[in-house]
Design an enzyme around this catalytic site. Structure first.
Site, PDB file in Angstrom:
ATOM      1  N   CYS A 270     -18.915 -11.393  34.459  1.00  0.00           N
ATOM      2  CA  CYS A 270     -19.248 -12.256  35.604  1.00  0.00           C
ATOM      3  C   CYS A 270     -18.112 -13.180  36.043  1.00  0.00           C
ATOM      4  CB  CYS A 270     -20.479 -13.091  35.269  1.00  0.00           C
ATOM      5  SG  CYS A 270     -21.933 -12.085  34.977  1.00  0.00           S
TER       6      CYS A 270
HETATM    7  N1  LIG Z   1     -24.248  -9.294  31.941  1.00  0.00           N
HETATM    8  C1  LIG Z   1     -24.474 -10.503  32.407  1.00  0.00           C
HETATM    9  O1  LIG Z   1     -24.374 -11.478  31.670  1.00  0.00           O
HETATM   10  C2  LIG Z   1     -24.856 -10.745  33.848  1.00  0.00           C
HETATM   11  C3  LIG Z   1     -25.377 -11.998  34.200  1.00  0.00           C
HETATM   12  C4  LIG Z   1     -25.735 -12.218  35.529  1.00  0.00           C
HETATM   13  C5  LIG Z   1     -25.537 -11.228  36.480  1.00  0.00           C
HETATM   14  N2  LIG Z   1     -25.019 -10.007  36.103  1.00  0.00           N
HETATM   15  C6  LIG Z   1     -24.864  -9.000  37.149  1.00  0.00           C
HETATM   16  O2  LIG Z   1     -25.885  -8.036  36.985  1.00  0.00           O
HETATM   17  C7  LIG Z   1     -25.401  -6.727  37.318  1.00  0.00           C
HETATM   18  C8  LIG Z   1     -25.609  -5.777  36.152  1.00  0.00           C
HETATM   19  O3  LIG Z   1     -24.832  -6.234  35.047  1.00  0.00           O
HETATM   20  P1  LIG Z   1     -25.081  -5.728  33.567  1.00  0.00           P
HETATM   21  O4  LIG Z   1     -24.296  -6.646  32.693  1.00  0.00           O
HETATM   22  O5  LIG Z   1     -26.527  -5.527  33.291  1.00  0.00           O
HETATM   23  O6  LIG Z   1     -24.368  -4.298  33.625  1.00  0.00           O
HETATM   24  P2  LIG Z   1     -24.496  -3.122  32.548  1.00  0.00           P
HETATM   25  O7  LIG Z   1     -23.282  -2.299  32.687  1.00  0.00           O
HETATM   26  O8  LIG Z   1     -24.859  -3.683  31.212  1.00  0.00           O
HETATM   27  O9  LIG Z   1     -25.769  -2.289  33.040  1.00  0.00           O
HETATM   28  C9  LIG Z   1     -25.798  -1.592  34.224  1.00  0.00           C
HETATM   29  C10 LIG Z   1     -26.558  -0.284  34.006  1.00  0.00           C
HETATM   30  O10 LIG Z   1     -26.666   0.386  35.256  1.00  0.00           O
HETATM   31  C11 LIG Z   1     -26.547   1.781  35.033  1.00  0.00           C
HETATM   32  N3  LIG Z   1     -26.204   2.388  36.313  1.00  0.00           N
HETATM   33  C12 LIG Z   1     -25.030   2.314  36.989  1.00  0.00           C
HETATM   34  N4  LIG Z   1     -25.133   2.937  38.176  1.00  0.00           N
HETATM   35  C13 LIG Z   1     -26.389   3.420  38.238  1.00  0.00           C
HETATM   36  C14 LIG Z   1     -27.087   4.156  39.219  1.00  0.00           C
HETATM   37  N5  LIG Z   1     -26.514   4.461  40.390  1.00  0.00           N
HETATM   38  N6  LIG Z   1     -28.359   4.547  38.967  1.00  0.00           N
HETATM   39  C15 LIG Z   1     -28.956   4.198  37.800  1.00  0.00           C
HETATM   40  N7  LIG Z   1     -28.329   3.488  36.839  1.00  0.00           N
HETATM   41  C16 LIG Z   1     -27.074   3.086  37.061  1.00  0.00           C
HETATM   42  C17 LIG Z   1     -25.498   1.868  33.958  1.00  0.00           C
HETATM   43  O11 LIG Z   1     -25.571   3.096  33.267  1.00  0.00           O
HETATM   44  C18 LIG Z   1     -25.866   0.680  33.071  1.00  0.00           C
HETATM   45  O12 LIG Z   1     -26.766   1.044  32.042  1.00  0.00           O
HETATM   46  C19 LIG Z   1     -23.953  -6.930  37.723  1.00  0.00           C
HETATM   47  O13 LIG Z   1     -23.870  -7.087  39.112  1.00  0.00           O
HETATM   48  C20 LIG Z   1     -23.571  -8.237  37.045  1.00  0.00           C
HETATM   49  O14 LIG Z   1     -22.522  -8.901  37.730  1.00  0.00           O
HETATM   50  C21 LIG Z   1     -24.698  -9.749  34.811  1.00  0.00           C
END
Ligand SMILES: NC(=O)c1ccc[n+]([C@@H]2O[C@H](COP(=O)([O-])OP(=O)(O)OC[C@H]3O[C@@H](n4cnc5c(N)ncnc54)[C@H](O)[C@@H]3O)[C@@H](O)[C@H]2O)c1
Length: 451
Positions: A270
């Site tokens: 992030c």
């Molecule tokens: N990790 C954090 O602490 C956090 C906190 C706040 C916001 N976010 C935001 O949330 C979003 C997700 O982050 P995350 O950390 O969960 O990511 P992540 O990589 O842990 O998880 C994302 C998942 O989406 C799947 N994926 C990707 N493309 C796909 C598609 N087209 N169809 C189906 N599945 C798909 C991936 O395989 C993965 O399992 C990002 O935008 C991030 O900036 C993350």
């Protein structure tokens, strides 16, 4: 039955696209609240883990996941066809940067394509992935309306930023207030209705664009404040003052001050990334986001400052980096998690290796470390490992580290996380701390000077 009623009675079928750090905990909250939840992820390994009733996210206990799967409240698949039967869909896919540091919204676009194929009247779609202001209204709306359905009338669309802080034992999905902004007032109303079922406090704002901007303010605020204290650490290094002591004393002021602490650099999915989404969007308006640029510049200097500290410490012992054995303690981007995304440890270790250092690492959460200079496997933290190291560099302050034991067993420690505070002054004589006076000859170890 109307969507509103289905949500209130928890009879609505919910879908979550992307089952990572954000999507899996969210799915669990929805399922625990009594909804039937379908998770969709393109990564088959995650689907198999869920089918085997095993959690792969530290914040989601396996017992809860197993219970939800066994009771038929949560199921996961790679097949987006299930979206046809869902009433509301939350999108939680990654939003990284491309190599040129531009937003990579390809995962969002792919998820929206999946939805578009199964979009039906009355469906609610909420984007949770962090992105630039306008994504929901410009990009997603246009794609979903392409076949003639209208937002706010036939289907509903909103943005609700995810605020989860992995590893945070106090604030999780349920008790972190959730901001929601829809494309139309009806969209906002329905999205509020959805999240109110399983989140303690939902905060509606006037538009999706506002909600997108809220998230970017939050993360830019962190990036800028971390940049400020990282520059303070650089200044304190030069002046021979302990930056942590300064910040802790300043934090006794009961108003108008919020403490942030220096470190080896920004990490995670992030803070190092999100502000660039805003800066990129502003560029199209000929607007330079100066604070974002400056904070990134200062924060990016920190891994080099750490390498300079290691070099200075070794120099004090008459050793060069080349050929010295260096033990990196902790490599994850923050304490008590296994997440390596954007971890500054990668840059520190790569640079030490490029300069000829024989670098090993210990991190109980990270068994294997993929670097630009090769792949390393973690070593156990033994007394022999400590004794043989010419320098131990603490990069992550995992709670399980016995810092006094580490320092007692080492000849030189570089502390980038203030873990050695409170140690016996005799022990601190072998510790070089980021943003603090050198215990060696005064002035012998000075910081990287940015200007
Ligand atoms: N990790 C954090 O602490 C956090 C906190 C706040 C916001 N976010 C935001 O949330 C979003 C997700 O982050 P995350 O950390 O969960 O990511 P992540 O990589 O842990 O998880 C994302 C998942 O989406 C799947 N994926 C990707 N493309 C796909 C598609 N087209 N169809 C189906 N599945 C798909 C991936 O395989 C993965 O399992 C990002 O935008 C991030 O900036 C993350």
């Amino acid at each position: 039955m109307e969507l509103e009623e289905k949500l209130a009675s928890r009879k609505a079928r919910l879908a979550v696209i992307g089952l990572g750090y954000v999507g899996l905990p969210l799915s669990m909250e929805m399922a625990e609240a009594g909804f039937h939840v379908v998770g969709i992820d393109s990564d088959d390994r995650k689907i198999k883990e869920i089918a085997a009733k095993r959690s792969y996210i530290a914040d989601v206990p396996t017992e809860i996941l197993a219970k939800m799967v066994s009771e038929g409240r949560f199921e996961a698949t790679v097949d987006p066809a299930v979206l046809a039967t869902c009433d509301a869909i939350s999108i939680c896919v990654p939003t990284p940067l491309s190599k040129t540091k531009d937003p990579d919204v390809s995962y969002i676009l792919d998820a929206v394509e999946k939805i578009e194929r199964h979009l039906h009247p009355g469906q609610l779609i909420v984007l949770e992935s962090t992105t630039y202001p306008g994504t929901t209204d410009e990009l997603i709306r246009e794609k979903l309306e392409a076949k003639g359905m209208r937002v706010g009338r036939d289907f509903f669309l909103a943005f609700s930023p995810e605020r989860i802080d992995p590893g945070n034992k106090t604030h999780g999905t349920r008790n972190t207030p959730k901001v929601v902004g829809g494309i139309t007032p009806r969209c906002t109303q329905l999205a509020v209705q959805l999240y109110s079922q399983f989140i303690d406090r939902v905060v509606p704002v006037s538009s999706a664009r506002t909600a997108e901007m809220v998230k970017l303010l939050e993360n830019t605020f962190r990036s800028v404040n971390i940049g400020l204290v990282n520059e303070l650490a650089q200044m304190c290094d030069v002046l021979g003052v302990d930056a942590y002591e300064v910040i802790e004393a300043a934090a006794t002021k009961p108003f108008g001050f919020l403490p942030f602490f220096p470190g080896p650099g920004l990490g995670g999915h992030c803070i190092p990334i999100d502000p660039h989404y805003l800066a990129w969007k502003m560029k199209a308006h000929d607007f330079t986001a100066r604070f974002i640029g400056l904070a990134a510049e200062v924060n990016q200097e920190m891994p080099h400052l750490v390498v300079d500290k290691v070099s200075a410490g070794l120099n004090h012992h008459g050793k060069p980096i080349k050929g010295s054995r260096i033990l990196a303690l902790g490599v994850a981007y923050k304490k008590d998690v296994s997440d390596m995304r954007e971890s500054p440890a990668i840059e520190v270790i790569d640079e030490l290796r490029r300069r000829g250092g024989d670098v090993r690492y210990h991190d109980p959460y990270v068994p294997e470390l993929v670097l630009n200079t090769g792949t390393l496997h973690g070593v156990p933290l033994t007394d022999e490992e400590l004794a043989k190291a010419d320098c131990v560099v603490v990069l992550t302050d995992h709670s399980c580290f016995d810092v006094a034991h580490v320092v007692r067993g080492s000849s030189l420690v570089v502390d980038t996380r203030n873990v050695t505070r409170g140690l016996d002054p005799k022990l601190r004589e072998r510790v070089l701390k980021l943003g603090a006076p050198s215990p060696f000859e005064p002035g012998a170890v000075s910081a990287v000077r940015a200007h």
